[in-house]
Design a protein around this motif. Structure first.
Motif, PDB file in Angstrom:
ATOM      1  N   LYS A  34       2.190   1.696  -3.474  1.00 34.69           N
ATOM      2  CA  LYS A  34       1.151   2.232  -4.361  1.00 34.69           C
ATOM      3  C   LYS A  34       1.074   3.750  -4.212  1.00 34.69           C
ATOM      4  O   LYS A  34       1.042   4.475  -5.213  1.00 34.69           O
ATOM      5  CB  LYS A  34      -0.207   1.597  -4.021  1.00 34.69           C
ATOM      6  CG  LYS A  34      -0.323   0.158  -4.436  1.00 34.69           C
ATOM      7  CD  LYS A  34      -1.484  -0.614  -3.839  1.00 34.69           C
ATOM      8  CE  LYS A  34      -2.784   0.072  -3.690  1.00 34.69           C
ATOM      9  NZ  LYS A  34      -3.840  -0.795  -3.121  1.00 34.69           N
ATOM     10  N   ARG A  35       1.055   4.219  -2.973  1.00 32.01           N
ATOM     11  CA  ARG A  35       0.977   5.671  -2.742  1.00 32.01           C
ATOM     12  C   ARG A  35       2.209   6.392  -3.282  1.00 32.01           C
ATOM     13  O   ARG A  35       2.097   7.463  -3.888  1.00 32.01           O
ATOM     14  CB  ARG A  35       0.813   5.941  -1.245  1.00 32.01           C
ATOM     15  CG  ARG A  35      -0.546   5.593  -0.708  1.00 32.01           C
ATOM     16  CD  ARG A  35      -0.656   5.947   0.774  1.00 32.01           C
ATOM     17  NE  ARG A  35      -1.975   5.674   1.264  1.00 32.01           N
ATOM     18  CZ  ARG A  35      -2.313   4.596   1.981  1.00 32.01           C
ATOM     19  NH1 ARG A  35      -1.394   3.695   2.284  1.00 32.01           N
ATOM     20  NH2 ARG A  35      -3.554   4.419   2.375  1.00 32.01           N
ATOM     21  N   ASP A  36       3.388   5.821  -3.019  1.00 32.99           N
ATOM     22  CA  ASP A  36       4.624   6.433  -3.512  1.00 32.99           C
ATOM     23  C   ASP A  36       4.647   6.470  -5.035  1.00 32.99           C
ATOM     24  O   ASP A  36       5.074   7.464  -5.634  1.00 32.99           O
ATOM     25  CB  ASP A  36       5.856   5.679  -2.987  1.00 32.99           C
ATOM     26  CG  ASP A  36       6.125   5.928  -1.512  1.00 32.99           C
ATOM     27  OD1 ASP A  36       5.634   6.943  -0.974  1.00 32.99           O
ATOM     28  OD2 ASP A  36       6.838   5.106  -0.903  1.00 32.99           O
ATOM     29  N   ASP A  60       0.836  -1.211   0.000  1.00 34.09           N
ATOM     30  CA  ASP A  60       0.000   0.000   0.000  1.00 34.09           C
ATOM     31  C   ASP A  60       0.868   1.257   0.000  1.00 34.09           C
ATOM     32  O   ASP A  60       0.556   2.235  -0.690  1.00 34.09           O
ATOM     33  CB  ASP A  60      -0.951   0.020   1.201  1.00 34.09           C
ATOM     34  CG  ASP A  60      -2.109  -0.946   1.045  1.00 34.09           C
ATOM     35  OD1 ASP A  60      -2.400  -1.389  -0.098  1.00 34.09           O
ATOM     36  OD2 ASP A  60      -2.737  -1.278   2.064  1.00 34.09           O
ATOM     37  N   HIS A  84       2.385   9.195  -6.257  1.00 40.56           N
ATOM     38  CA  HIS A  84       3.028  10.477  -5.958  1.00 40.56           C
ATOM     39  C   HIS A  84       4.141  10.786  -6.959  1.00 40.56           C
ATOM     40  O   HIS A  84       4.224  11.891  -7.513  1.00 40.56           O
ATOM     41  CB  HIS A  84       3.566  10.437  -4.522  1.00 40.56           C
ATOM     42  CG  HIS A  84       4.320  11.638  -4.121  1.00 40.56           C
ATOM     43  ND1 HIS A  84       5.661  11.605  -3.838  1.00 40.56           N
ATOM     44  CD2 HIS A  84       3.937  12.925  -3.953  1.00 40.56           C
ATOM     45  CE1 HIS A  84       6.070  12.818  -3.522  1.00 40.56           C
ATOM     46  NE2 HIS A  84       5.054  13.632  -3.583  1.00 40.56           N
TER      47      HIS A  84
END
Length: 147
Positions: free
Chosen positions: A78-80, A75, A83
């Motif tokens: 995924k965020r990185d 997770d 971004h």
């Protein structure tokens, strides 16, 4: 021939470009094999490199150590990835394995879907796939659009 330089922060970027680097692999904590850089480092490096027509491949890895990531770590990745994509990175460098030493296909498919439109490199996690499975792993990666 592509001349790619792996840098740990922005400090050396202007110098390596002046010396002929064609592409930057951006990561933090090289002593641990490379991890994802901070927002500031990513933004400044990507913008500087793009002003010089130099591509940036950004590491997506939440920690050093092995390449078997928990659901929470995937997770984070995924965020990185989202971004870094928003910041304009040209590509990402990543890799996820299972505890049996094979590609974590579920995690990789999720990350590759998010990475659509970017170049993707499977990093040194590949070296931790058992040698007799590496040709099969290359086939899997090529089938899924990994360079």
């Amino acid at each position: 021939m592509l001349k790619e330089v792996c840098v740990e922060n922005f400090t050396n970027v202007p110098d390596v470009i002046a010396k002929g680097a064609d592409r930057i692999e951006l990561c933090d904590n090289l002593a641990a094999g490379g991890t994802t850089v901070s927002h500031g480092v990513a933004e400044v490096t990507i913008n500087y490199c793009h002003d010089k027509n130099i591509k940036v491949m950004s590491m997506v890895r939440p920690r050093g150590g092995d390449f078997v990531f928990s659901k929470e770590e995937v997770d984070m990745m995924k965020r990185d990835l989202v971004h870094l994509k928003e910041l304009g990175t040209d590509g990402v460098v990543l890799g996820c394995l299972t505890d049996t030493g094979w590609i974590d296909e579920e995690a990789m498919i999720i990350l590759l879907d998010i990475a659509k439109g970017l170049e993707v490199t499977f990093h040194m996690a590949f070296d931790h796939i058992c040698p007799e499975s590496q040709l099969k792993a290359i086939d899997w990666l090529v089938e899924h659009g990994v360079k």
